[in-house]
Design an enzyme around this catalytic site. Structure first.
Site, PDB file in Angstrom:
ATOM      1  N   TYR A  68      49.964  80.558  23.289  1.00  0.00           N
ATOM      2  CA  TYR A  68      50.796  79.866  22.824  1.00  0.00           C
ATOM      3  C   TYR A  68      50.620  78.183  23.175  1.00  0.00           C
ATOM      4  CZ  TYR A  68      55.295  77.591  21.316  1.00  0.00           C
ATOM      5  OH  TYR A  68      56.222  76.909  20.664  1.00  0.00           O
ATOM      6  N   SER A  96      54.665  71.243  21.248  1.00  0.00           N
ATOM      7  CA  SER A  96      55.620  71.910  22.353  1.00  0.00           C
ATOM      8  C   SER A  96      55.335  71.204  23.740  1.00  0.00           C
ATOM      9  CB  SER A  96      55.227  73.496  22.621  1.00  0.00           C
ATOM     10  OG  SER A  96      55.875  74.062  23.537  1.00  0.00           O
TER      11      SER A  96
HETATM   12  P1  NDP Z   1      60.876  80.664  14.237  1.00  0.00           P
HETATM   13  O1  NDP Z   1      60.439  81.809  14.780  1.00  0.00           O
HETATM   14  O2  NDP Z   1      62.407  80.460  14.036  1.00  0.00           O
HETATM   15  O3  NDP Z   1      59.989  80.354  12.952  1.00  0.00           O
HETATM   16  C1  NDP Z   1      58.708  80.447  12.746  1.00  0.00           C
HETATM   17  C2  NDP Z   1      58.319  80.468  11.532  1.00  0.00           C
HETATM   18  O4  NDP Z   1      56.929  80.550  11.630  1.00  0.00           O
HETATM   19  C3  NDP Z   1      59.089  81.280  10.595  1.00  0.00           C
HETATM   20  O5  NDP Z   1      59.195  80.605   9.326  1.00  0.00           O
HETATM   21  C4  NDP Z   1      58.037  82.271  10.529  1.00  0.00           C
HETATM   22  O6  NDP Z   1      57.874  83.223   9.469  1.00  0.00           O
HETATM   23  C5  NDP Z   1      56.623  81.548  10.471  1.00  0.00           C
HETATM   24  N1  NDP Z   1      55.639  82.373  10.747  1.00  0.00           N
HETATM   25  C6  NDP Z   1      55.343  83.094  11.825  1.00  0.00           C
HETATM   26  N2  NDP Z   1      54.084  83.838  11.590  1.00  0.00           N
HETATM   27  C7  NDP Z   1      53.552  83.389  10.216  1.00  0.00           C
HETATM   28  C8  NDP Z   1      52.687  83.919   9.586  1.00  0.00           C
HETATM   29  N3  NDP Z   1      51.676  84.973  10.091  1.00  0.00           N
HETATM   30  N4  NDP Z   1      52.439  83.498   8.251  1.00  0.00           N
HETATM   31  C9  NDP Z   1      53.283  82.667   7.836  1.00  0.00           C
HETATM   32  N5  NDP Z   1      54.317  82.246   8.508  1.00  0.00           N
HETATM   33  C10 NDP Z   1      54.509  82.566   9.886  1.00  0.00           C
HETATM   34  O7  NDP Z   1      60.535  79.589  15.235  1.00  0.00           O
HETATM   35  P2  NDP Z   1      61.029  77.819  15.307  1.00  0.00           P
HETATM   36  O8  NDP Z   1      61.717  77.171  14.084  1.00  0.00           O
HETATM   37  O9  NDP Z   1      61.626  77.799  16.782  1.00  0.00           O
HETATM   38  O10 NDP Z   1      59.428  77.144  15.528  1.00  0.00           O
HETATM   39  C11 NDP Z   1      59.290  76.295  14.643  1.00  0.00           C
HETATM   40  C12 NDP Z   1      57.901  75.361  15.300  1.00  0.00           C
HETATM   41  O11 NDP Z   1      58.602  74.753  16.523  1.00  0.00           O
HETATM   42  C13 NDP Z   1      56.706  76.462  16.209  1.00  0.00           C
HETATM   43  O12 NDP Z   1      55.514  75.720  15.857  1.00  0.00           O
HETATM   44  C14 NDP Z   1      57.321  76.291  17.360  1.00  0.00           C
HETATM   45  O13 NDP Z   1      55.950  76.774  18.184  1.00  0.00           O
HETATM   46  C15 NDP Z   1      57.777  74.969  17.747  1.00  0.00           C
HETATM   47  N6  NDP Z   1      58.663  74.833  18.749  1.00  0.00           N
HETATM   48  C16 NDP Z   1      60.142  75.531  18.809  1.00  0.00           C
HETATM   49  C17 NDP Z   1      60.947  75.377  19.986  1.00  0.00           C
HETATM   50  C18 NDP Z   1      62.097  75.637  19.988  1.00  0.00           C
HETATM   51  O14 NDP Z   1      62.945  75.631  20.760  1.00  0.00           O
HETATM   52  N7  NDP Z   1      62.573  76.534  18.896  1.00  0.00           N
HETATM   53  C19 NDP Z   1      60.417  74.460  21.153  1.00  0.00           C
HETATM   54  C20 NDP Z   1      59.239  73.921  20.975  1.00  0.00           C
HETATM   55  C21 NDP Z   1      58.295  74.086  19.849  1.00  0.00           C
HETATM   56  P3  NDP Z   1      58.599  84.773   9.327  1.00  0.00           P
HETATM   57  O15 NDP Z   1      59.981  84.549   9.417  1.00  0.00           O
HETATM   58  O16 NDP Z   1      58.190  85.519   8.125  1.00  0.00           O
HETATM   59  O17 NDP Z   1      58.254  85.277  10.760  1.00  0.00           O
END
Ligand code: NDP
Length: 254
Positions: free
Chosen positions: A169, A156
């Site tokens: 985070y 990020s």
């Molecule tokens: P989402 O919240 O849409 O998705 C996050 C994913 O992580 C989901 O599949 C979620 O599963 C999974 N997850 C969370 N907790 C757990 C757990 N305990 N065990 C297993 N799986 C878990 O986030 P994004 O798609 O936006 O983010 C994806 C990546 O991109 C992350 O690393 C985020 O930090 C990074 N990011 C995103 C940005 C953005 O603008 N969207 C910007 C910068 C970085 P569940 O549905 O079960 O919770």
């Protein structure tokens, strides 16, 4: 930082590759799993909700992609034994691993360090960093059996420059960047590459909860940022390791 948003992946880019994606049921992870499968990879869908992973599984089958696999794991409660169990299952079924996208993360709170609940801080570190470390460590032997393996750590912009109220985070993403650099240095002569990728502001549930006042329709969708995800997973990035990438041009960084 380099961005490959204009990269056009050939259809068979990942033919025959075995790629694991964490947090594959939603947001960017779902788009990456679909995209990797569309380009020929057998994708291992890892997440904590089997029913939501099954939806992605069915979608991959419906588009004619290679049959994926589901591996349920809650990264918040995962232990070293769980990471070894993932490795053991993959060894039995596939014998090697060609790609690993660390995508799953949680946001935690958007408050100052002074006000941050330390139990929540530890949970964020567990999901975003410790589980990433544990899974990578357990999977290194299988990655070592690939002729060309790629490990992609999701970062990020707050993992590259500290910003107020991003506490756990941000810290977890800085730690992830450090881990990526250490692994790249430790495997300089190996066929495994390690890089980080900042998706930039992307229309997902996490982004909406971090920026509730933002209009999501002004953001790129997860599908639109896939070119750099494909570039890093495919042969074009062979020999590139220890580097930090952006999936979007600098203006859209998040
Ligand atoms: P989402 O919240 O849409 O998705 C996050 C994913 O992580 C989901 O599949 C979620 O599963 C999974 N997850 C969370 N907790 C757990 C757990 N305990 N065990 C297993 N799986 C878990 O986030 P994004 O798609 O936006 O983010 C994806 C990546 O991109 C992350 O690393 C985020 O930090 C990074 N990011 C995103 C940005 C953005 O603008 N969207 C910007 C910068 C970085 P569940 O549905 O079960 O919770």
């Amino acid at each position: 930082m380099t961005c490959h948003i204009d990269y056009q992946a050939p259809t068979g880019l990942l033919d025959g590759k075995i790629v694991l994606v964490t947090g594959a049921n939603a947001g960017i992870g779902r788009a990456a799993a679909m995209s990797y499968a569309h380009h020929g990879a057998t994708v291992i869908l890892l997440g904590r909700s089997v029913s939501r992973l099954e939806v992605v599984y069915d979608a991959i089958e419906a588009m004619g992609g290679p049959q994926p696999a589901i591996f349920p794991l809650n990264l918040e409660s995962a232990t070293p034994q769980d990471y070894l169990a993932v490795a053991s299952k993959l060894e039995q079924e596939f014998g090697r691993l060609d790609g690993l996208l660390h995508n799953a993360s949680i946001l935690g709170e958007r408050v100052s360090v002074e006000a941050y609940d330390l139990e929540l801080w530890a949970r964020v570190m567990q999901v975003n960093f410790t589980a990433t470390l544990g899974l990578t460590q357990a999977l290194l032997p299988l990655l070592g059996r690939s002729s060309s393996a790629s490990v992609v750590f999701t970062s990020s912009s707050v993992g590259r420059h500290g910003r107020a109220n991003w506490g756990a985070y941000s810290t977890s993403k800085f730690a992830t960047e450090g881990l990526m650099q250490i692994l790249a240095d430790e495997h300089r002569d190996a066929a495994i590459r390690f890089n980080s990728l900042n998706p930039g502001a992307t229309r997902t549930a996490m982004r909406q909860s971090a920026y509730p006042d933002e209009n999501p329709m002004e953001l790129r969708t997860p599908e639109e940022i896939m070119p750099t995800y494909l570039w890093l997973m495919g042969s074009s990035s062979e020999g590139v390791s220890g580097q930090a990438f952006d999936a979007q041009p600098p203006k859209a960084k998040a």
